[in-house]
Design a protein around this motif. Structure first.
Motif, PDB file in Angstrom:
ATOM      1  N   VAL A 204       0.847  -1.194   0.000  1.00 18.49           N
ATOM      2  CA  VAL A 204       0.000   0.000   0.000  1.00 18.49           C
ATOM      3  C   VAL A 204       0.883   1.244   0.000  1.00 18.49           C
ATOM      4  CG1 VAL A 204      -1.782   1.274   1.229  1.00 18.49           C
ATOM      5  CG2 VAL A 204      -1.811  -1.221   1.252  1.00 18.49           C
ATOM      6  N   ALA A 205       1.944   1.204   0.814  1.00 20.79           N
ATOM      7  CA  ALA A 205       2.862   2.349   0.878  1.00 20.79           C
ATOM      8  C   ALA A 205       3.456   2.626  -0.493  1.00 20.79           C
ATOM      9  CB  ALA A 205       3.969   2.081   1.894  1.00 20.79           C
ATOM     10  N   ARG A 206       3.820   1.555  -1.188  1.00 18.46           N
ATOM     11  CA  ARG A 206       4.436   1.717  -2.497  1.00 18.46           C
ATOM     12  C   ARG A 206       3.468   2.357  -3.487  1.00 18.46           C
ATOM     13  NH1 ARG A 206       6.681  -3.748  -3.546  1.00 18.46           N
ATOM     14  NH2 ARG A 206       7.958  -3.396  -1.712  1.00 18.46           N
ATOM     15  N   VAL A 207       2.224   1.880  -3.480  1.00 14.86           N
ATOM     16  CA  VAL A 207       1.217   2.432  -4.397  1.00 14.86           C
ATOM     17  C   VAL A 207       0.972   3.908  -4.087  1.00 14.86           C
ATOM     18  CG1 VAL A 207      -1.221   2.362  -5.010  1.00 14.86           C
ATOM     19  CG2 VAL A 207       0.076   0.244  -4.853  1.00 14.86           C
ATOM     20  N   MET A 208       0.827   4.227  -2.794  1.00 14.41           N
ATOM     21  CA  MET A 208       0.523   5.620  -2.443  1.00 14.41           C
ATOM     22  C   MET A 208       1.683   6.541  -2.799  1.00 14.41           C
ATOM     23  SD  MET A 208      -1.677   5.340   1.087  1.00 14.41           S
ATOM     24  CE  MET A 208      -2.071   7.091   1.130  1.00 14.41           C
ATOM     25  N   GLN A 209       2.903   6.017  -2.645  1.00 12.19           N
ATOM     26  CA  GLN A 209       4.070   6.815  -3.003  1.00 12.19           C
ATOM     27  C   GLN A 209       4.147   7.017  -4.505  1.00 12.19           C
ATOM     28  OE1 GLN A 209       7.461   4.872  -1.067  1.00 12.19           O
ATOM     29  NE2 GLN A 209       8.463   6.854  -1.324  1.00 12.19           N
ATOM     30  N   LYS A 210       3.921   5.933  -5.238  1.00 10.36           N
ATOM     31  CA  LYS A 210       4.055   5.994  -6.690  1.00 10.36           C
ATOM     32  C   LYS A 210       3.066   6.987  -7.286  1.00 10.36           C
ATOM     33  CE  LYS A 210       3.804   3.049 -10.762  1.00 10.36           C
ATOM     34  NZ  LYS A 210       3.433   1.721 -11.231  1.00 10.36           N
ATOM     35  N   TYR A 211       1.817   6.923  -6.831  1.00  6.52           N
ATOM     36  CA  TYR A 211       0.800   7.791  -7.406  1.00  6.52           C
ATOM     37  C   TYR A 211       0.603   9.075  -6.607  1.00  6.52           C
ATOM     38  CZ  TYR A 211      -0.251   3.620 -10.117  1.00  6.52           C
ATOM     39  OH  TYR A 211      -0.156   2.534 -10.943  1.00  6.52           O
ATOM     40  N   ASP A 212       1.495   9.339  -5.655  1.00  5.45           N
ATOM     41  CA  ASP A 212       1.391  10.546  -4.833  1.00  5.45           C
ATOM     42  C   ASP A 212       0.007  10.721  -4.211  1.00  5.45           C
ATOM     43  OD1 ASP A 212       3.917  11.513  -4.833  1.00  5.45           O
ATOM     44  OD2 ASP A 212       3.685  12.743  -6.620  1.00  5.45           O
ATOM     45  N   LEU A 213      -0.515   9.674  -3.617  1.00  8.57           N
ATOM     46  CA  LEU A 213      -1.843   9.766  -3.008  1.00  8.57           C
ATOM     47  C   LEU A 213      -1.719  10.230  -1.558  1.00  8.57           C
ATOM     48  CD1 LEU A 213      -3.271   6.347  -4.212  1.00  8.57           C
ATOM     49  CD2 LEU A 213      -3.504   8.582  -5.303  1.00  8.57           C
ATOM     50  N   GLU A 214      -2.704  10.949  -1.082  1.00  9.57           N
ATOM     51  CA  GLU A 214      -2.680  11.377   0.321  1.00  9.57           C
ATOM     52  C   GLU A 214      -3.643  10.553   1.157  1.00  9.57           C
ATOM     53  OE1 GLU A 214      -2.922  15.613   0.473  1.00  9.57           O
ATOM     54  OE2 GLU A 214      -0.854  15.586  -0.283  1.00  9.57           O
TER      55      GLU A 214
END
Lengths: 433, 433
Positions: A204-214
């Motif tokens: 989840v951390a990787r996805v949020m980082q990749k797509y710059d999600l907050e």
């Protein structure tokens, strides 16, 4: 600290941010800290407790009654409340939960406790702002005001259909700019990234980082909206992952902080040191087996620390690069390609270092044959250590074991022993003994 | 990849997130990547370029004209635009800047380029939503709609007075719940954390983490609002810091990724390996000085790898704990207390390990005196290495040098040599030679 003058104390603390009060309490002794926690309102103390170090918090909680803890939990978001409960001993958990007054809050916390703490479910909070696709903007704004009271920060507004299935999201910005009669179904953004409740926290951390999600919504296998994860929790996950890898590389067998007790430090450090000791004993035994060499070629023995250290260094370097590549998910190509690249690299490094050593030993001792033996050994050790260092983390990762293990003392120690064995074996061959 | 059928290609790519397209382009060759970048609209390509790996982006930018780059920059937030320009060679920077059409955007980017990239100024963006304290909610919402168009994500609304000094903040939530005639001065929250434009990036990251902030306003020395930093930039700072420490501990002298060229890898790895080699040669010379021991006490030489490895392990462990404590800002107490704690810990670990070794060597070789000599040496080496490992990072930190250096090969190598020197010196004393 004036224990008597509650008024003054309250006045002083009211000015401070809860994170600062938490730091202050960690410096006090247990009684003083408990005293202050009991003195302050649970609205503030719940935040203070969450900011405190886990060990210190545990001690303070021990001094509070189940009812007092339940009150703190009532003030916390569900994810923080679940985290706090999970730290209590099991029998106490049930007592505390039964004392939580808000039934919905209680049910939410109970649900969150079911998930593993290293999954999306363990990170998510139940608090979110949710609207149905058949509402219009006016109804939406009204309902949101009510919902928003329970949500510390509104990131996104999630849109669901009547079956509670996630359809998309709305941004507050869009809502500000649209007429009040518009239907939600006309303005929502249907493309929304979501995490499955059983996804690993790291992923989840990787996805949020990749797509710059907050913030990211969490759904179950049937796409029902269950909760959301915010970026601040992800920051903690990233930090923890990095710390864990670092500790592994430094030979600490568990999470330990500078201010932990001597006993905790010993437990974190002694196991790997002991392993290193066994490795050293292994190396000594190997060298004992080559004792006959000592009379003729004592100089060989002088270079064992060099061989062992180089084997260790090369191994850690190549492992660390693979471990980071795996962590950042940017490794491309097959294992074979990886190994071939490492092999080429070892050839370059090995050649450079062993030629230098050849020159040095030749000038120092003047014995060309011994010098050649030592240099060829160094070269072979570098190549072998590099390949092992690349292969082990890839292998561990395939087996679903944390590849960072490969940068720890276990592999370093094996490399040491292995290096010394290769060294004497090759030296013996070259010297023709 | 069909190079001919632009329509189909556009259709396919339109579905993808820009982070995914960036990954795809990294796998293509340079011409193909440039071709696709030129094909797509600059609104999308600017985001794609920002997501690409720095090296790959550099190559693509080389193939674009100054005007094309300027167009990309027009689409980016000021902070990203400044980062991208900073990567270009200097003469090119000016050409590109002069081609940016939007005058305000150009001025903002120029301003940001003045700040060091490791400070708050280097991280901040000029895009933010700002309202004056003497406005009312209605005017505020209207102006915000206009401003919000240029801001990707609205976190907080910052309130300034007529001198542009930061007074406080408003949350979107509050704005939703208040009547339109209320004055901003009545509803804003006067307590707001801010960062000075010259603050170090690490320090800003620490503050944002501690207070769980998602955005922080940046001010100059006179409290004028200059820009804001968002949590996603901070995530990158935290990640980079952690990666740097990790690489330092693993003996990599510069940021290197698995997919970099052989040459980059060699440059990152060879320097420390060479240092290690020099250390090994040092160790060999020391042992050469004790050559007279070899005839009577050859067994001493068998244990040098063990001594060197243990010295290295103990040193790295204690350094790593201090480095992490410094990074997380949770070290308490004086240097003296710290050293005393490490000393006590070394006594425990040293005693445990050296007693074990005493038993082993006694059983193995049956010579009590040699065994005692080896064990006492091990004990002393552990104590000394522990204290050096604690002292060096604290010392480096005082001198404003990155303390993580202490976990790197430099200290490990010194510890190795130091350990072997102590070892033979004590052994000689105990054996009375």
């Amino acid at each position: 600290i004036l224990k008597q003058d509650n008024e003054t104390l309250l006045g002083l603390l009211a000015e401070e941010h809860h994170a600062d009060i938490a730091e202050l309490l960690e410096d006090l002794n247990l009684e003083e800290a408990t005293y202050i926690i009991k003195l302050l309102d649970s609205e503030i103390t719940s935040d203070i407790l969450m900011e405190m170090d886990e060990d210190d918090r545990e001690k303070v909680l021990k001094n509070l009654s189940s009812k007092e803890i339940a009150k703190e939990l009532d003030e916390l978001d569900t994810d923080d409340a679940a985290d706090m409960i999970a730290e209590l001993p099991e029998e106490r958990q049930e007592k505390v939960i039964s004392k939580i007054e808000d039934e919905e809050h209680k049910a939410d916390i109970k649900e969150l406790l079911k998930y593993d703490e290293n999954t999306a479910g363990g990170l998510m909070a139940k608090e979110l702002v949710k609207v149905y696709e058949n509402w219009n903007v006016l109804k939406c704004v009204r309902e949101m005001r009510a919902q928003a009271e329970f949500v510390t920060r509104v990131h996104s507004i999630y849109v669901v259909d009547e079956k509670e299935e996630l359809k998309g999201r709305l941004s507050l910005k869009d809502l500000l700019v649209t007429s009040t009669k518009t239907h939600i179904s006309e303005i929502y953004i249907p493309k929304v990234d979501s995490a499955n409740v059983h996804d690993k926290a790291e992923d989840v951390a990787r996805v949020m980082q990749k797509y710059d999600l907050e913030a990211i919504p969490v759904v179950d296998d049937k796409n029902h909206l269950l909760g959301r994860i915010t970026i601040d929790d992800i920051v903690d996950v990233i930090k923890d992952e990095a710390d864990k890898d670092y500790q592994m590389a430094a030979g600490l067998s568990q999470d330990v902080e500078a201010d932990d007790t001597l006993w905790q430090h010993t437990r974190a450090r002694l196991p790997w040191l002991f392993l290193g000791l066994l490795g050293g004993i292994g190396a000594a035994s190997i060298m004992g087996g080559f004792e006959d060499l000592i009379s003729k070629h004592a100089v060989l023995f002088f270079f064992t620390p060099l061989i062992a250290a180089t084997a260790g260094n090369v191994g850690v370097q190549s492992s660390a690069i693979i471990v980071q590549g795996l962590a950042n998910n940017d490794l491309k190509g097959s294992i074979g390609e990886r190994l071939f690249k490492e092999f080429s690299l070892s050839l370059i490094n090995g050649l450079a270092l062993s030629l230098f050593l050849l020159l040095f030993t030749w000038i120092w001792k003047g014995n060309m044959l011994t010098s050649i033996a030592i240099s060829i050994s160094l070269f072979s050790v570098i190549v072998v250590a590099g390949i092992i260092g690349t292969f082990i983390p890839l292998f561990l990762n395939k087996r679903d074991i944390d590849p960072a293990l490969a940068t720890g003392p276990f592999i370093t120690t094996s490399n040491d022993i292995f290096g010394i064995l290769i060294y004497f074996w090759i030296a013996k061959m070259v010297l023709g003994i």
